[in-house]
Design a protein around this motif. Structure first.
Motif, PDB file in Angstrom:
ATOM      1  N   ALA A  19     -20.952  15.841  -7.227  1.00 46.20           N
ATOM      2  CA  ALA A  19     -22.194  15.715  -7.996  1.00 46.20           C
ATOM      3  C   ALA A  19     -22.043  16.348  -9.371  1.00 46.20           C
ATOM      4  O   ALA A  19     -22.526  15.814 -10.380  1.00 46.20           O
ATOM      5  N   GLY A  20     -21.361  17.487  -9.429  1.00 41.73           N
ATOM      6  CA  GLY A  20     -21.159  18.148 -10.711  1.00 41.73           C
ATOM      7  C   GLY A  20     -20.256  17.369 -11.632  1.00 41.73           C
ATOM      8  O   GLY A  20     -20.490  17.292 -12.842  1.00 41.73           O
ATOM      9  N   VAL A  29     -22.047  14.592 -13.632  1.00 43.00           N
ATOM     10  CA  VAL A  29     -23.090  14.898 -14.617  1.00 43.00           C
ATOM     11  C   VAL A  29     -22.515  14.753 -16.023  1.00 43.00           C
ATOM     12  O   VAL A  29     -21.453  15.318 -16.329  1.00 43.00           O
ATOM     13  N   ALA A  63     -25.683  17.166 -20.360  1.00 46.09           N
ATOM     14  CA  ALA A  63     -26.670  17.583 -19.365  1.00 46.09           C
ATOM     15  C   ALA A  63     -26.135  18.614 -18.391  1.00 46.09           C
ATOM     16  O   ALA A  63     -26.882  19.127 -17.553  1.00 46.09           O
ATOM     17  N   LEU A  64     -24.845  18.936 -18.496  1.00 50.38           N
ATOM     18  CA  LEU A  64     -24.226  19.818 -17.504  1.00 50.38           C
ATOM     19  C   LEU A  64     -24.829  21.228 -17.485  1.00 50.38           C
ATOM     20  O   LEU A  64     -25.092  21.766 -16.398  1.00 50.38           O
ATOM     21  N   ALA A 110     -27.883  22.330 -18.154  1.00 49.59           N
ATOM     22  CA  ALA A 110     -29.191  22.304 -17.486  1.00 49.59           C
ATOM     23  C   ALA A 110     -29.029  22.023 -15.991  1.00 49.59           C
ATOM     24  O   ALA A 110     -29.758  22.580 -15.157  1.00 49.59           O
ATOM     25  N   TRP A 111     -28.085  21.164 -15.632  1.00 47.26           N
ATOM     26  CA  TRP A 111     -27.845  20.867 -14.213  1.00 47.26           C
ATOM     27  C   TRP A 111     -27.367  22.121 -13.484  1.00 47.26           C
ATOM     28  O   TRP A 111     -27.798  22.401 -12.360  1.00 47.26           O
ATOM     29  N   LEU A 112     -26.494  22.886 -14.114  1.00 46.51           N
ATOM     30  CA  LEU A 112     -25.998  24.112 -13.492  1.00 46.51           C
ATOM     31  C   LEU A 112     -27.129  25.104 -13.237  1.00 46.51           C
ATOM     32  O   LEU A 112     -27.187  25.744 -12.183  1.00 46.51           O
ATOM     33  N   GLY A 147     -30.245  24.362 -12.763  1.00 41.98           N
ATOM     34  CA  GLY A 147     -31.025  23.816 -11.653  1.00 41.98           C
ATOM     35  C   GLY A 147     -30.385  24.109 -10.308  1.00 41.98           C
ATOM     36  O   GLY A 147     -31.062  24.484  -9.342  1.00 41.98           O
ATOM     37  N   GLN A 148     -29.065  23.967 -10.220  1.00 44.76           N
ATOM     38  CA  GLN A 148     -28.365  24.256  -8.975  1.00 44.76           C
ATOM     39  C   GLN A 148     -28.398  25.743  -8.641  1.00 44.76           C
ATOM     40  O   GLN A 148     -28.556  26.132  -7.475  1.00 44.76           O
ATOM     41  N   GLN A 159     -31.805  26.550  -7.318  1.00 45.39           N
ATOM     42  CA  GLN A 159     -31.955  26.034  -5.953  1.00 45.39           C
ATOM     43  C   GLN A 159     -31.282  26.980  -4.956  1.00 45.39           C
ATOM     44  O   GLN A 159     -31.852  27.289  -3.898  1.00 45.39           O
TER      45      GLN A 159
END
Length: 385
Positions: A345-346, A349, A353-354, A356-358, A360-361, A364
């Motif tokens: 999934a990483g 990305v 956007a990476l 912001a995705w990190l 978010g993870q 979580q």
């Protein structure tokens, strides 16, 4: 609807007038609890829990507008209405201008009018308080915006050989910025200077110090100060500008030789960058140095040879990796960050956007928002992985 029961304080030294006010409120069946003080000094000790104050302008220890000013200074969030025998329009205007919610004349009000005036006064005071709080929030947001412009600059670069993606998220309540900062400056055609730093703490003082350090770093780089001296001078700025001796900062700096694909890495108490290349994410094996502001010492130098034309360097502050990772006290840490980047999934990305995705993870895994500020710089060449 059931009306709110109000606590009213009458400041009146005439027993007859105080009796009349009680009768008027009783006549209107007003849901008020009335307390009476005969002097301003006595009233001052009875303010707790009071929502509205009825003030006579002729007290033994306070007279006229001056008495009103003294009461307003200690009234706090309570509404203040003047109730006086003086039918003077100019005095009424002056009283309202000073901050009274209303001006009532004895003998010209009945129970219904008095009840309505008191309720309206309380609501006007609440509206004023809400407007004041809104203004404070607006000022705080403007302050945050000013600090943001200092902490989150536009990269000063012209090269198209590498791309830089930035990210910042405050961990402080109400969105105010903390002490994390970053900057990117290109010098000449082939050298890119990059810094990510973190001043300990999360307040406005730390944010302001972060701005000072970032601006000082940019000035030092543009002035052509030798690379090995820049962080030493930056430490001098920190030590002269900090509010207390225990304030320190961590820093990761990289000087990238673009044609040679070589990076000079210096760490001052900061987590190492993560290199993305060949489909893997690994922390840079950089020599650690001591934080800035404790014991001045030049951080060690690590030379990193990057793959020819397909790599990324992720630089970040520790707020990204200090959150929980599942149950217990286990933290995400650098190893967990690399695992996130290695997941299918990483890898899917897009690079912009990476960051912001990190986050978010990480949130979580943490089971909620991260407690600390997070700043990231992602420097990429080619496909970036």
């Amino acid at each position: 609807m059931t009306q709110e029961r109000l606590r009213v304080l009458l400041v009146e030294d005439d027993e007859g007038d105080a009796f009349l006010v009680r009768e008027l409120l009783h006549e209107a069946a007003a849901p008020f609890d009335l307390a009476v003080a005969t002097t301003l000094r006595e009233a001052t000790s009875m303010m707790r829990g009071i929502q509205c104050i009825l003030l006579d302008l002729g007290l033994p220890d306070a007279e006229g507008i001056d008495g009103l000013r003294q009461l307003l200074a200690v009234a706090g969030s309570a509404a203040v209405c003047v109730l006086t025998g003086r039918s003077d329009e100019h005095l009424g205007v002056a009283a309202v201008a000073e901050g009274a919610q209303d001006y009532l004349v004895k003998g010209q009000v009945d129970g219904v009018l008095l009840t309505r005036a008191l309720r309206y006064a309380v609501e006007r005071k609440r509206a004023d308080e809400n407007a004041r709080r809104l203004r404070e929030v607006e000022l705080r947001q403007a302050e945050s915006a000013r600090l943001e412009r200092g902490l989150l600059p536009q990269p000063l670069m012209s090269t198209a050989a590498v791309q830089v993606h930035t990210f910042y998220r405050s961990g402080r309540a109400m969105g105010l910025l903390g002490g994390d900062f970053f900057d990117v400056v290109q010098v000449g055609d082939d050298r890119l200077h990059v810094i990510v730093g973190d001043v300990c703490g999360h307040g406005v003082d730390e944010a302001a110090l972060g701005v000072e350090l970032r601006v000082a770093w940019r000035a030092l780089v543009l002035a052509g100060v030798p690379d090995e001296q820049v962080l030493g001078f930056l430490e001098q700025v920190l030590m002269s500008e900090r509010r207390a001796r225990e304030v320190f900062a961590t820093v990761a700096s990289v000087v990238l030789d673009i044609p040679a694909n070589r990076a000079i890495v210096r760490l001052a108490g900061h987590p190492p960058p993560v290199q993305l290349a060949g489909g893997r994410a690994e922390p840079v094996d950089a020599k650690p140095g001591i934080v800035l502001g404790v014991r001045p010492k030049a951080p060690p130098v690590t030379v990193l040879q990057l793959p020819a034309d397909d790599w990324s360097l992720l630089m970040y502050t520790d707020g990204l990796i200090e959150g929980h990772a599942g149950n217990g006290d286990e933290r995400l840490d650098v190893g967990g960050l690399c695992k996130l980047l290695d997941e299918p999934a990483g890898r899917g990305v897009p690079l912009p956007a990476l960051p912001a995705w990190l986050v978010g993870q990480a949130e979580q895994a943490n089971g909620g928002p991260l407690a600390d500020d997070v700043a990231m710089l992602l420097i990429s060449r080619g496909g970036g992985r």
